[in-house]
Design a protein around this motif. Structure first.
Motif: not given
Lengths: 77, 146
Positions: B49-50, B80, B91-92, B112, B115-116, B119-124, B134
């Motif tokens: 996650y980034e 998160h 993760a959260v 939740i 969040i999706k 919120v600027p979070i990315w999952k690889k 993703i």
């Protein structure tokens, strides 16, 4: 100058996480056009732009010192 | 610790439940989202996650404000995790307290979903034979500035 930050897949396309551009006085939409000319792969997906940590509108005008983030579709949770 | 934060170490959910517990709360819902091994038949080895951390923390706090306005009497804490996460890691975490349970459940699910969205979070996902960032799991028009 305007600072640009790239994240996730967009960062992998640019090869850099940050760069500076001289685009004060231009709009967010013009910045997006500049970016897609420099990085044509950006057109393969969607992105939102944030200015100073808030989502921006295409018509918003950039000011010197602004920090712009290129935000690909998010996938937290 | 903060009520709305991005962290790079293991999350202890109880800390966030404690943060929202108050004498007037009759219910606390504590949601933990975990790294899942199998997604649509593909086996994930681990996730990376980034986040755009300062903006992500602002947006988590915004979600808390939205909830407290929409459901009076609630209190929210969200964390998160970023970095490399293994299968079953948290993760959260979302903690919501309210006077009554129905609101605590509804507000927690709202958190939740938001969040999706914002919120600027990315999952690889890293698989045995490759990896991929993703994107938004909600379908949107392809291409261009949103």
């Amino acid at each position: 100058m305007i600072s640009l930050h790239y994240f996730a897949g967009l960062r992998e396309q640019t090869g850099v996480s940050e760069e500076q551009v001289d685009m004060a006085g231009r709009t967010v939409e013009e910045l997006w056009q500049w970016a897609t000319e420099k990085y044509p792969d950006f057109l393969s997906g969607a992105a939102r732009l944030a200015v100073n940590e808030e989502y921006a509108l295409p018509t918003d005008v950039l000011e010197a010192g602004d920090v712009v983030a290129f935000i690909p579709p998010v996938s937290g949770g | 610790m903060k009520a709305f934060e991005i962290v790079n170490k293991a999350i202890d959910p109880q800390l966030y439940a404690d943060l929202v517990l108050r004498p007037e709360a009759g219910a606390v819902t504590l949601f933990t989202g975990h790294v899942r091994e199998w997604t649509k038949g593909v086996r994930t080895l681990y996730l990376s996650y980034e986040a755009y951390v300062p903006m992500a923390e602002k947006k988590l706090a915004q979600i808390g404000e939205e909830i407290e306005q929409r459901w009076a009497g609630t209190k929210v804490a969200i964390a998160h995790r970023i970095g490399e996460l293994q299968i079953s890691d948290i993760a959260v975490v979302i903690a919501v307290s309210s006077p009554h349970r129905r609101t605590a459940y509804e507000a927690n699910e709202y958190a939740i979903e938001r969040i999706k969205e914002i919120v600027p979070i990315w999952k690889k996902e890293i698989w045995e034979d490759g990896e991929e960032w993703i994107g938004d799991q909600k379908k949107k028009p392809e291409g261009g500035l949103e």
